[in-house]
Enzyme design. Structure first.
Site, PDB file in Angstrom:
ATOM      1  N   GLU A 105      40.832  13.244  25.457  1.00 17.32           N
ATOM      2  CA  GLU A 105      39.701  14.009  25.255  1.00 17.32           C
ATOM      3  C   GLU A 105      38.905  13.775  23.905  1.00 17.32           C
ATOM      4  OE1 GLU A 105      40.626  18.037  26.892  1.00 17.32           O
ATOM      5  OE2 GLU A 105      38.945  17.849  27.853  1.00 17.32           O
ATOM      6  N   GLU A 125      45.792  17.848  33.017  1.00 18.72           N
ATOM      7  CA  GLU A 125      45.680  19.412  33.134  1.00 18.72           C
ATOM      8  C   GLU A 125      45.774  20.130  34.322  1.00 18.72           C
ATOM      9  OE1 GLU A 125      43.801  17.240  31.418  1.00 18.72           O
ATOM     10  OE2 GLU A 125      43.389  18.031  29.496  1.00 18.72           O
TER      11      GLU A 125
HETATM   12  C1  3H9 Z   1      45.223  20.036  27.690  1.00 16.95           C
HETATM   13  O1  3H9 Z   1      45.217  19.216  26.956  1.00 16.95           O
HETATM   14  C2  3H9 Z   1      44.097  21.070  27.549  1.00 16.95           C
HETATM   15  C3  3H9 Z   1      42.877  20.324  27.170  1.00 16.95           C
HETATM   16  O2  3H9 Z   1      42.106  19.882  28.006  1.00 16.95           O
HETATM   17  C4  3H9 Z   1      41.841  21.628  26.673  1.00 16.95           C
HETATM   18  C5  3H9 Z   1      42.119  22.394  25.609  1.00 16.95           C
HETATM   19  C6  3H9 Z   1      41.072  23.529  25.191  1.00 16.95           C
HETATM   20  N1  3H9 Z   1      52.286  20.734  24.368  1.00 16.95           N
HETATM   21  O3  3H9 Z   1      58.254  15.854  28.633  1.00 16.95           O
HETATM   22  P1  3H9 Z   1      59.090  15.337  27.497  1.00 16.95           P
HETATM   23  C7  3H9 Z   1      57.245  18.828  24.451  1.00 16.95           C
HETATM   24  S1  3H9 Z   1      46.776  20.729  28.447  1.00 16.95           S
HETATM   25  C8  3H9 Z   1      53.571  21.263  23.812  1.00 16.95           C
HETATM   26  O4  3H9 Z   1      60.616  15.815  27.559  1.00 16.95           O
HETATM   27  P2  3H9 Z   1      58.820  12.478  27.622  1.00 16.95           P
HETATM   28  C9  3H9 Z   1      58.079  19.246  25.585  1.00 16.95           C
HETATM   29  O5  3H9 Z   1      58.248  20.516  25.930  1.00 16.95           O
HETATM   30  C10 3H9 Z   1      47.963  19.300  28.107  1.00 16.95           C
HETATM   31  N2  3H9 Z   1      54.684  20.774  23.866  1.00 16.95           N
HETATM   32  O6  3H9 Z   1      58.849  14.169  26.889  1.00 16.95           O
HETATM   33  C11 3H9 Z   1      59.449  18.530  25.096  1.00 16.95           C
HETATM   34  O7  3H9 Z   1      59.934  19.735  24.080  1.00 16.95           O
HETATM   35  P3  3H9 Z   1      61.512  19.996  24.051  1.00 16.95           P
HETATM   36  C12 3H9 Z   1      47.786  18.320  28.858  1.00 16.95           C
HETATM   37  C13 3H9 Z   1      54.702  19.401  24.321  1.00 16.95           C
HETATM   38  O8  3H9 Z   1      58.991  11.766  26.699  1.00 16.95           O
HETATM   39  C14 3H9 Z   1      58.892  17.390  24.089  1.00 16.95           C
HETATM   40  O9  3H9 Z   1      57.532  17.501  24.033  1.00 16.95           O
HETATM   41  N3  3H9 Z   1      48.882  17.446  28.437  1.00 16.95           N
HETATM   42  C15 3H9 Z   1      53.777  18.845  25.153  1.00 16.95           C
HETATM   43  O10 3H9 Z   1      59.621  12.617  29.007  1.00 16.95           O
HETATM   44  C16 3H9 Z   1      59.282  16.028  24.797  1.00 16.95           C
HETATM   45  O11 3H9 Z   1      58.572  16.230  26.033  1.00 16.95           O
HETATM   46  C17 3H9 Z   1      49.889  17.242  29.116  1.00 16.95           C
HETATM   47  O12 3H9 Z   1      49.985  17.954  30.058  1.00 16.95           O
HETATM   48  C18 3H9 Z   1      52.178  19.602  24.840  1.00 16.95           C
HETATM   49  N4  3H9 Z   1      51.168  19.101  25.230  1.00 16.95           N
HETATM   50  O13 3H9 Z   1      57.498  12.796  28.030  1.00 16.95           O
HETATM   51  C19 3H9 Z   1      51.071  16.242  28.996  1.00 16.95           C
HETATM   52  N5  3H9 Z   1      54.057  17.927  25.860  1.00 16.95           N
HETATM   53  O14 3H9 Z   1      62.111  18.732  23.339  1.00 16.95           O
HETATM   54  C20 3H9 Z   1      52.334  16.884  29.090  1.00 16.95           C
HETATM   55  C21 3H9 Z   1      55.149  17.793  25.540  1.00 16.95           C
HETATM   56  O15 3H9 Z   1      61.444  21.209  23.155  1.00 16.95           O
HETATM   57  N6  3H9 Z   1      53.456  16.346  28.465  1.00 16.95           N
HETATM   58  N7  3H9 Z   1      55.765  18.754  24.953  1.00 16.95           N
HETATM   59  O16 3H9 Z   1      61.900  20.303  25.536  1.00 16.95           O
HETATM   60  C22 3H9 Z   1      54.138  15.116  29.140  1.00 16.95           C
HETATM   61  O17 3H9 Z   1      53.371  15.012  30.216  1.00 16.95           O
HETATM   62  C23 3H9 Z   1      55.210  14.735  28.525  1.00 16.95           C
HETATM   63  O18 3H9 Z   1      55.696  15.403  27.825  1.00 16.95           O
HETATM   64  C24 3H9 Z   1      54.960  13.175  27.925  1.00 16.95           C
HETATM   65  C25 3H9 Z   1      56.382  12.843  27.521  1.00 16.95           C
HETATM   66  C26 3H9 Z   1      54.406  12.207  28.982  1.00 16.95           C
HETATM   67  C27 3H9 Z   1      53.789  13.156  26.894  1.00 16.95           C
END
Ligand code: 3H9
Length: 696
Positions: A105, A125
């Protein structure tokens, strides 16, 4: 300037660098830093444009999910995006890794986007029960068109940079240095706010109608998808500012809906499973490149495919040439079907087939690093296989059983090397289902366990470690669940009512339809072997009568339901109703009408009560692991968070009350878990129990 965002000058350009490991989530510090960087760019007349780039492994992967549920702190993300969009100087987003959610975004608020070829974008999301709440629902349709935007937002999938470029979201893909390419573009980029681009209305009505029908069919019971579609309708009908207001209001509705709390719980639950006490990145691993699979039936064939898909070489062993040929032919047929659906190329099919070699000779397993048996589920058969493996397997090879119920320690004892033995319980079809229960025996060596956890990732499974007990985590919990479902049928609910209540709750299939799919004779044989004193006969006598009448389920064209040839749709059968009524009379049960709430409640409480016992015994490491097992192996809806989260959401004091009530009526079926008693009395929850344990 905050540490999470730094700026530097490069001639007339401002380089804005986000550095918030591990995934550059848009925490408060990052939002604050981005606002300050925008101020710097605006205030300095010597600066003509900006480049927004991220350090580390990825572009911003979204809002910081850990901040959700806490009081929001300004500046809010929608303001940050609007601030960039309305700057009087262009900013180019330089994308590597994954630009997801709020990260994308922000990039949409920039005036152009450059990406490396390996980058991916997405608005995931929906997987958190949310909608893109920082303008994504309004800006993506403007750049990508309504159909593509709906596809991205409803699937939450990661879209490759090349595809995103075709959509018009990525302006340039670079094979060279990302920063350099972005700087070059920034010097010439036009000031083109995405929000000023009109939404293309051609074909939009059809895209909205298709999205509505898709959401109704595939995302049954989920709250966020409908809200996403409403936002896109707003993008079509309203000016940007009003569309953003609609988006904001519907985002808040999603955030307040319990489904989002459940899905956020689930997001972190999946990321916890690989954390196993005593296992760290320093624990030695064994090399695994060659895998032996014993048994080329449905299970063995699926395991062979899963391993080949993960790049491993597979030696597939069968007892005779016919069974082996049949197994290999089925594997090819499954790969060909995937190719026909466009999920892989013809070359991929050949590659995978080349990785799988058939054999009839145990000696051919001697070069394997890991051998997984998937033979008939009987202890004497398993022991015979492990005895043979003990003779042929090389020293240091991991010996795994795919047993779904049997004692791993007992199996290990039939070898001279119990520390090399582990349970790897795949779920059918093993090439599709994500769950892998990794069963640690009392002698299993730490490096065998660590290697198995890594293997799960390599073959795209989610590996959950379980202790050794009858049925491990998942199948052990099914016992009470199945009993309640069957018992309620005799008590007065029609089979289709029980199944409908649970599918409305979100289960992929009802338990009685699952029985027909798996084969009713399997449970029948188990009951025959354990004896009538060891289960509630009232729940199963009617099913046993069906089996004895040849109604074994889908494979015989009839079981609890009727099936038309070639069709898996269950049809209620009055003949079965008559059998159920007779069974109720014999058991002296006065039938009554049972509502959907009671059906769901009793089935869920049975899962939770056994789950708590499993947790208390240390069979599961944490409650959230049980949730991961149920979502990935048993069709439990992620938007309900898993059975243990369901209990937390209801409140453990309520759970305890209901369990005591059920135990009062049928004490033989309900031994209330002492863990639930103690947590409820302390006003605690499974989540708090997990957190305490993690601290310890
Ligand atoms: C949003 O954006 C809302 C908006 O539209 C509006 C707002 C107003 N936040 O998955 P991994 C942590 S909603 C905090 O193992 P990978 C995860 O917990 C969000 N922490 O790595 C882990 O921590 P730990 C939309 C996050 O390489 C570490 O990072 N975005 C977040 O297999 C490593 O993660 C998503 O839904 C976060 N957003 O995959 C994306 N993301 O090591 C969500 C990750 O302590 N994330 N962490 O366990 C993913 O899909 C995957 O993490 C990603 C990397 C593909 C990025």
């Amino acid at each position: 300037m905050t540490q999470a965002v730094s700026t530097s000058r490069d001639g007339d350009l401002l380089i804005i660098m986000v550095n918030n490991p591990p995934v550059n989530a848009l925490s408060h510090a990052v939002r604050q830093g981005l606002m300050e960087a925008a101020d710097t760019l605006e205030a300095d007349d010597g600066l003509k444009a900006g480049v927004l780039i991220c350090a580390g492994r990825t572009f911003m992967a979204g809002a910081d999910i850990r901040e959700f549920g806490k009081p929001p702190q300004a500046p809010h993300l929608p303001e940050v995006v609007t601030r960039y969009e309305r700057l009087a100087k262009p900013v180019v987003a330089a994308i590597h890794g994954t630009a997801l959610g709020g990260g994308l975004e922000v990039a949409l608020g920039c005036h152009a986007r450059v990406a490396v070829a390996s980058a991916k974008i997405g608005l995931p999301e929906v997987k958190l029960g949310l909608l893109p709440g920082a303008g994504g629902t309004q800006r993506l349709p403007r750049l990508a068109g309504v159909a593509n935007a709906l596809d991205a937002m409803l699937s939450g999938r990661h879209v490759a940079a090349l595809e995103a470029a075709k959509w018009g979201v990525i302006d340039q893909i670079t094979e060279d240095d990302l920063l350099e390419a972005s700087k070059t573009l920034a010097r010439t980029a036009p000031l083109r706010p995405t929000g000023d681009i009109p939404v293309d209305k051609a074909g939009a009505d059809d895209a909205i109608a298709a999205a509505k029908s898709n959401a109704a069919k595939r995302m049954r019971g989920q709250f966020a998808p409908t809200q996403i579609i409403k936002c896109v309708e707003a993008a079509l009908d309203l000016p940007l500012e009003d569309g953003l207001k609609t988006e904001r209001a519907l985002f808040q509705d999603c955030m307040a809906n319990p489904q989002s709390a459940a899905l956020r719980h689930y997001f972190f639950a999946e990321r916890q499973v690989a954390r196993v006490p005593g296992i760290s990145k320093d624990t030695p691993r064994r090399d695994v490149t060659r895998v032996g699979v014993i048994g080329a039936g449905t299970m063995g064939g699926g395991i062979a495919m899963a391993c080949a898909n993960g790049g491993l070489k597979v030696m597939l062993l069968e007892m005779n040439a016919d069974a082996l040929d049949k197994g290999l032919a089925t594997i090819r047929k499954n790969y060909d079907a995937s190719a026909a659906k466009g999920r892989m190329t013809a070359d991929d099919v050949e590659d995978r087939m080349e990785r799988i070699t058939g054999t009839l000779d145990y000696a051919d397993l001697s070069a394997c690093d890991l051998i997984i048996e998937a033979v008939f589920e009987r202890m004497d058969v398993k022991k015979e296989v492990f005895g043979k493996l003990d003779k042929v397997a090389r020293a240091g090879a991991i010996l795994a059983s795919n047993t779904s119920y049997l004692d791993i320690d007992d199996i290990a004892a039939s070898t001279s090397r119990p520390s090399d033995v582990i349970g790897l319980h795949f779920f059918s079809p093993a090439n599709v289902m994500r769950l892998l229960e990794i069963v640690r025996g009392k002698a299993t060596a730490p490096d065998v366990l660590a290697t198995s956890i890594d293997l799960a990732k390599r073959i795209s499974k989610i590996g959950v470690v379980s202790g050794n007990c009858h049925g491990f985590i998942g199948n052990r919990m099914l016992r009470g669940y199945g009993r309640e479902a069957n018992l309620m049928v005799v008590e007065g609910a029609a089979p289709q009512d029980v199944d409908a209540a649970l599918t409305s709750f979100g289960m992929a299939m009802g338990p009685l339809a699952v029985g027909d799919l798996a084969g009713l004779d399997i449970g029948y044989m188990t009951r025959q072997s354990v004896g009538r004193a060891n289960y509630d006969t009232r729940a199963y006598d009617w099913v046993d009568e069906l089996v004895e009448a040849g109604r074994k389920g889908q494979k015989t064209g009839k079981g609890i339901y009727l099936y038309e040839p070639g069709n898996r749709r269950p049809i209620p059968d009055p003949e079965v109703d008559a059998i159920i009524e007779r069974a109720a009379e014999t058991a002296q049960i006065t039938r009554r009408s049972i509502g959907a709430d009671e059906i769901v409640e009793r089935c869920m409480l049975a899962l939770v009560n056994e789950g708590a016992q499993i947790l208390d015994e240390g069979i599961a490491l944490r409650a959230s692991d049980i949730d991961v097992v149920y979502v990935n192996g048993y069709g439990f809806p992620a938007h309900q968070g898993g059975p243990m989260h369901w209990a937390d959401a209801k409140g453990l004091d309520w759970v305890l009350d209901r369990l005591k009530d059920l135990a009062g009526k049928t004490p033989q079926n309900w031994a209330v878990s002492p863990l639930i008693e103690s947590l409820a009395k302390a006003g605690s929850s499974f989540a708090a129990y997990d957190a305490e344990k993690a601290k310890a």
